[in-house]
Design an enzyme around this catalytic site. Structure first.
Site, PDB file in Angstrom:
ATOM      1  N   PHE A 129       0.860  -1.183   0.000  1.00 40.22           N
ATOM      2  CA  PHE A 129       0.000   0.000   0.000  1.00 40.22           C
ATOM      3  C   PHE A 129       0.894   1.229   0.000  1.00 40.22           C
ATOM      4  CE2 PHE A 129      -2.378   3.514   1.734  1.00 40.22           C
ATOM      5  CZ  PHE A 129      -3.569   3.432   1.030  1.00 40.22           C
ATOM      6  N   ASP A 214       9.316   2.590   1.687  1.00 37.00           N
ATOM      7  CA  ASP A 214       8.153   3.375   2.109  1.00 37.00           C
ATOM      8  C   ASP A 214       7.985   3.165   3.613  1.00 37.00           C
ATOM      9  OD1 ASP A 214       5.683   4.350   2.826  1.00 37.00           O
ATOM     10  OD2 ASP A 214       4.650   3.605   1.048  1.00 37.00           O
ATOM     11  N   LYS A 244       2.805   9.708   8.030  1.00 37.29           N
ATOM     12  CA  LYS A 244       1.929   9.452   9.185  1.00 37.29           C
ATOM     13  C   LYS A 244       2.397  10.000  10.538  1.00 37.29           C
ATOM     14  CE  LYS A 244      -0.989   5.841   7.415  1.00 37.29           C
ATOM     15  NZ  LYS A 244      -0.657   5.074   6.235  1.00 37.29           N
TER      16      LYS A 244
HETATM   17  C1  LIG Z   1      -0.868   5.325   4.842  1.00 41.43           C
HETATM   18  C2  LIG Z   1       0.203   4.925   3.926  1.00 41.43           C
HETATM   19  C3  LIG Z   1       0.446   5.640   2.741  1.00 41.43           C
HETATM   20  C4  LIG Z   1      -0.447   6.764   2.270  1.00 41.43           C
HETATM   21  O1  LIG Z   1      -0.431   7.851   3.131  1.00 41.43           O
HETATM   22  P1  LIG Z   1      -1.571   8.980   3.009  1.00 41.43           P
HETATM   23  O2  LIG Z   1      -1.105  10.036   3.971  1.00 41.43           O
HETATM   24  O3  LIG Z   1      -2.867   8.333   3.388  1.00 41.43           O
HETATM   25  O4  LIG Z   1      -1.588   9.445   1.606  1.00 41.43           O
HETATM   26  C5  LIG Z   1       1.533   5.262   1.969  1.00 41.43           C
HETATM   27  N1  LIG Z   1       2.327   4.241   2.336  1.00 41.43           N
HETATM   28  C6  LIG Z   1       2.129   3.541   3.456  1.00 41.43           C
HETATM   29  C7  LIG Z   1       3.059   2.433   3.816  1.00 41.43           C
HETATM   30  C8  LIG Z   1       1.053   3.841   4.287  1.00 41.43           C
HETATM   31  O5  LIG Z   1       0.824   3.125   5.393  1.00 41.43           O
END
Ligand SMILES: *Cc1c(COP(=O)(O)O)cnc(C)c1O
Length: 392
Positions: A129, A214, A244
């Site tokens: 994700f 990520d 986050k």
């Molecule tokens: C939540 C998340 C995203 C996306 O972040 P947003 O602030 O919702 O756009 C991208 N990568 C990972 C691993 C995430 O957990």
């Protein structure tokens, strides 16, 4: 009309009807519109690193917004430069940063940066994700998210997460980057084999591809390290994306790059109006300062261990995994959304990542007493979920 009804008529239906209207929070607790309290084990989905209304964030943001709230990127500000230096101090390797406002945006910037290698091929993992904007979605595996929006940009090869041989076969001399979460969050907290990131580094280096981690969910103390990949000794990624937990609830994203990758963007390559604004940077500095001053990395490791140990012994729990305060729990027979609803009725905010999996990503300030409170209420929660017909 209730808040819920007003929500339904005024907001687009992207999230369904929210379960609660929350009014205020303090520490790891929130209160709803009826004045009922909840122990927050979701933390705004791994965002509220210091919990709610933390005095350090309140002070930093209040002072900054009363001094200089926004300047655009035609200008810079002290908090922006301080935060950039601070992040380099934590990541090391002479990294440079591009600031944005969310995880998806941090990943968009990284995706664009990979194009400046002169290559376009990206390798991503099944179960990944990376966000919902078009570029980030192109690297996100879930078909239900992707299909309505195709064609998506990018030339992407998918590999099973954790499989070194598949990765070695997918990365070629034309691959721009491999993008991986050090622990997959939305997939249900999946931890790869211990040598996976080391091997990913070796493979990408051999083929001249970037290793892009990520850490939007795993970064900033979530796993008991500043960055999850720091549990692998000597691992130096080319790109790390954050969001986050970095702002503790104030929106901020960051794309860090080390070595030659840090020099790929040039004037005109990319931009943002809000990204790196002094208010968001002041919030992030307060988060980093507090994690350090309050020894939260050590607390996350200790309380996370306790949480996993306690959860393992509870009825209905068949598997517990994850580092620090990023914990996935598989359920034997109950439907995870039914357990989330029952948790709410018992005063706990929980999160389900799938039909049989719960994810705990609470504030990093969570204590052992908070864990005991959850454990004490667990029989009532699963009892209520079973009564509600919540069997899968
Ligand atoms: C939540 C998340 C995203 C996306 O972040 P947003 O602030 O919702 O756009 C991208 N990568 C990972 C691993 C995430 O957990």
């Amino acid at each position: 009309m209730t808040w819920q009804e007003r929500y339904g008529s005024a907001l687009m239906n992207t999230f369904g009807t929210p379960a609660l209207t929350l009014m205020r929070g303090e520490g790891a607790r929130v209160w709803d519109a009826d004045g009922r309290a909840y122990l927050d084990l979701v933390g705004g989905i791994a965002v509220n690193s210091l919990g709610h209304a933390h005095p350090a964030i309140v002070r930093a943001v209040s002072e900054q917004v009363a001094t200089l709230g926004h300047v655009s990127n035609l200008f810079t500000s002290e908090p922006q430069i301080q935060l950039a230096e601070r992040l380099d101090g934590l990541l090391g390797h002479g990294s440079k940063v591009f600031f944005s406002n969310s995880g998806a945006e941090a990943n968009e910037a990284a995706f664009k940066l990979t194009r400046l290698t002169g290559r376009t091929h990206v390798v991503a993992a099944e179960g990944s994700f990376h966000g919902r904007t078009m570029g980030a979605l192109a690297l996100t595996s879930k078909q239900a998210y992707r299909t309505p929006f195709e064609p998506l940009p990018g030339h992407v090869t998918w590999v099973p997460y954790g499989d070194v041989e598949a990765l070695a076969a997918a990365v070629t001399d034309e691959t721009a980057a491999v993008v991986l979460e050090p622990v997959q969050g939305e997939a249900g907290v999946l931890v790869p084999p211990t040598d996976y990131l080391t091997e990913a580094r070796r493979i990408t280096k051999e083929r001249g591809a970037l290793l892009w981690l990520d850490e939007v969910q795993t970064g900033i103390g979530r796993t008991g390290e500043w960055f999850a990949h720091q549990s692998v000794p000597g691992l130096v990624p080319d790109v790390v994306t954050l969001a986050k937990g970095l702002g503790g609830g104030v929106p901020i994203g960051a794309t860090l790059a080390t070595g030659a990758a840090a020099e790929l963007f040039a004037p005109g390559s990319h931009g943002t109006t809000f990204g790196g604004n002094p208010m968001a940077c002041a919030a992030a500095l307060a988060v980093l300062d507090t994690i350090e001053a309050d020894g939260l990395l050590e607390q996350v490791t200790r309380v996370g261990k306790r949480l996993r140990e306690e959860l393992s012994d509870l009825p209905e729990v068949t598997a517990v995994r994850g580092p620090g305060l990023m914990v996935g729990v598989d359920l034997a027979s109950l439907d995870a959304p039914a357990v989330v609803a029952a948790g709410r009725a018992e005063g706990f905010l929980l999160n389900a990542t799938g039909p049989g999996t719960l994810r705990f990503v609470p504030p990093l300030i969570l204590t052992e007493d908070d864990v005991s409170e959850l454990v004490g209420a667990w029989p009532a929660i699963v009892g209520r979920a079973a009564e509600s017909g919540g069997a899968a």
